[in-house]
Design a protein around this motif. Structure first.
Motif, mmCIF file in Angstrom:
data_model
loop_
_atom_site.group_PDB
_atom_site.id
_atom_site.type_symbol
_atom_site.label_atom_id
_atom_site.label_comp_id
_atom_site.label_asym_id
_atom_site.label_seq_id
_atom_site.Cartn_x
_atom_site.Cartn_y
_atom_site.Cartn_z
ATOM 1 N N HIS A 1 3.100 -3.419 -2.209
ATOM 2 C CA HIS A 1 2.650 -3.917 -0.901
ATOM 3 C C HIS A 1 2.516 -3.145 0.266
ATOM 4 O O HIS A 1 3.014 -3.072 1.267
ATOM 5 N N HIS A 2 1.268 -2.366 -0.011
ATOM 6 C CA HIS A 2 0.899 -1.418 0.953
ATOM 7 C C HIS A 2 1.857 -0.434 1.535
ATOM 8 O O HIS A 2 1.747 0.269 2.576
ATOM 9 N N HIS B 1 -4.136 -10.201 -7.041
ATOM 10 C CA HIS B 1 -3.573 -11.568 -6.787
ATOM 11 C C HIS B 1 -4.472 -12.052 -5.606
ATOM 12 O O HIS B 1 -4.993 -11.155 -5.087
ATOM 13 N N ASP C 1 -6.351 -9.988 1.787
ATOM 14 C CA ASP C 1 -6.618 -8.638 2.128
ATOM 15 C C ASP C 1 -6.730 -7.615 0.734
ATOM 16 O O ASP C 1 -6.867 -6.713 0.838
ATOM 17 N N HIS C 2 -6.752 -8.385 -0.140
ATOM 18 C CA HIS C 2 -7.083 -7.453 -1.429
ATOM 19 C C HIS C 2 -8.349 -7.603 -2.222
ATOM 20 O O HIS C 2 -8.830 -7.039 -3.193
ATOM 21 N N ASP D 1 1.152 -5.799 -5.145
ATOM 22 C CA ASP D 1 2.041 -6.197 -3.904
ATOM 23 C C ASP D 1 3.246 -6.940 -4.665
ATOM 24 O O ASP D 1 3.933 -7.731 -4.311
HETATM 25 ZN ZN LIG Z 1 -1.316 -7.147 0.130
#
Ligand SMILES: [Zn+2]
Length: 325
Positions: free
Chosen positions: A259-260, A12, A16-17, A234
């Motif tokens: 989500h991490h 998405h 951060d991805h 996520d």
């Molecule tokens: Zn993320």
């Protein structure tokens, strides 16, 4: 690293991805001091934007906020893809029900659906409305800074997927027109963004947070056809039941947490996996959910370092690098 790739998957459009890709792009060579990362004719997969108008409206507002608050231009991702490519790129949007091949493995797309249900779409609609309310307030109060930020949605964007992921990369002419994004600051996780936000109005900051969370409803979720490897992206908690029902009857080898590792809902607790991997850095570390420990051996990249998993005839190999200082 001498490998090149024929497939790129972006879960998405959150920075951060894809910050690794931005780094490769900004190194000037499109591949950390060597040839381009993506071979000529590589495929770029990304989630299809559901057809509900709220999804499109939310993503335009997310782009507007990120352009101003994070300093990442809205074209950063598509420019980075182009900068890392040896030639043409085929872009392919994915939705639930699609079946693709990644590194020779058949893979099913579990999320997002073609159309979001009423509950999800009204949640997105509320976020769009808060954005527009904030813009209306700013106009009324003559708040110049806020207005400037909120006015960034551009009419020239017609297709939200083109705006987010670039038009098509079939021709190499496109490559010459694009300039790699200029990066400033540390992109690891959300630190650069957090830094900037200190000077931002509280209302705007919480709006960005809410809209960013809302966009997680649109994240890709993938599983190999044999259900041994699953990637939750996520995926928002409201999606977990849907996704878990497809995976619950199987013994997974590797599960990438949602989500991490910070999103967990009871529906996931019935899953079983040899390994669970959470890709996580300092900003989210404290929120990683221990419930994942009960699904399988839970590895957090912050502790274990970069993690590589691969499949061989003798099984799944998971190798962890040295922890980051
Ligand atoms: Zn993320």
């Amino acid at each position: 690293l001498t490998e090149t790739f024929s497939e790129l998957v972006i879960s998405h459009p959150h920075a951060d991805h894809y910050n690794g890709l931005l780094r490769c792009a900004s190194s000037g060579t499109g591949g950390v001091g060597r040839g381009p990362l993506l071979v000529d004719g590589a495929t770029f997969f990304h989630p299809r934007v559901p057809e509900n108008p709220e999804a499109r409206n939310l993503l335009f507002r997310l782009m507007a906020l990120n352009t101003v608050l994070s300093g990442l231009p809205e074209t950063a991702l598509s420019s980075a893809v182009v900068a890392c490519a040896a030639g043409g790129i085929a872009r392919q949007p994915l939705m639930r029900g699609d079946a693709i091949t990644l590194a020779g493995q058949p893979v099913d797309v579990l999320w997002p659906p073609k159309t979001l249900d009423a509950r999800s779409s009204s949640r997105l609609q509320r976020l769009v409305q808060s954005y527009d309310d904030l813009a209306a307030d700013a106009a009324q109060q003559g708040d110049e800074q806020l207005l400037r930020v909120l006015a960034t949605i551009r009419d020239r964007w017609e297709n939200v997927e083109d705006a987010l992921y670039g038009p098509t990369y079939a021709s190499s002419e496109l490559r010459e027109r694009e300039t790699p994004p200029v990066l400033d600051g540390d992109l690891s996780d959300d630190e650069g963004i957090v830094e900037r936000e200190r000077d931002t109005a509280d209302s705007l900051r919480s709006l960005r947070h809410a809209i960013t969370r809302g966009a997680n409803l649109l994240s890709l979720v993938l599983a190999t056809a044999d259900r041994r490897y699953a990637f939750l992206g996520d995926a928002d908690a409201s999606v977990h039941g849907d996704v878990a029902s497809v995976l619950v009857d199987y013994e997974l080898e590797v599960l990438m947490s949602a989500h991490h590792g910070t999103y967990f809902s009871p529906e996931l607790s019935h899953l079983k996996s040899r390994y669970v991997i959470s890709s996580v850095g300092p900003p989210l570390l404290a929120n990683v959910r221990d419930e994942y420990d009960r699904i399988g051996m839970h590895l957090r990249t912050h502790r274990a370092g970069d993690i590589t998993a691969w499949v061989s005839d003798s099984g799944t190999w998971v190798v962890a690098g040295s922890p980051r200082p």
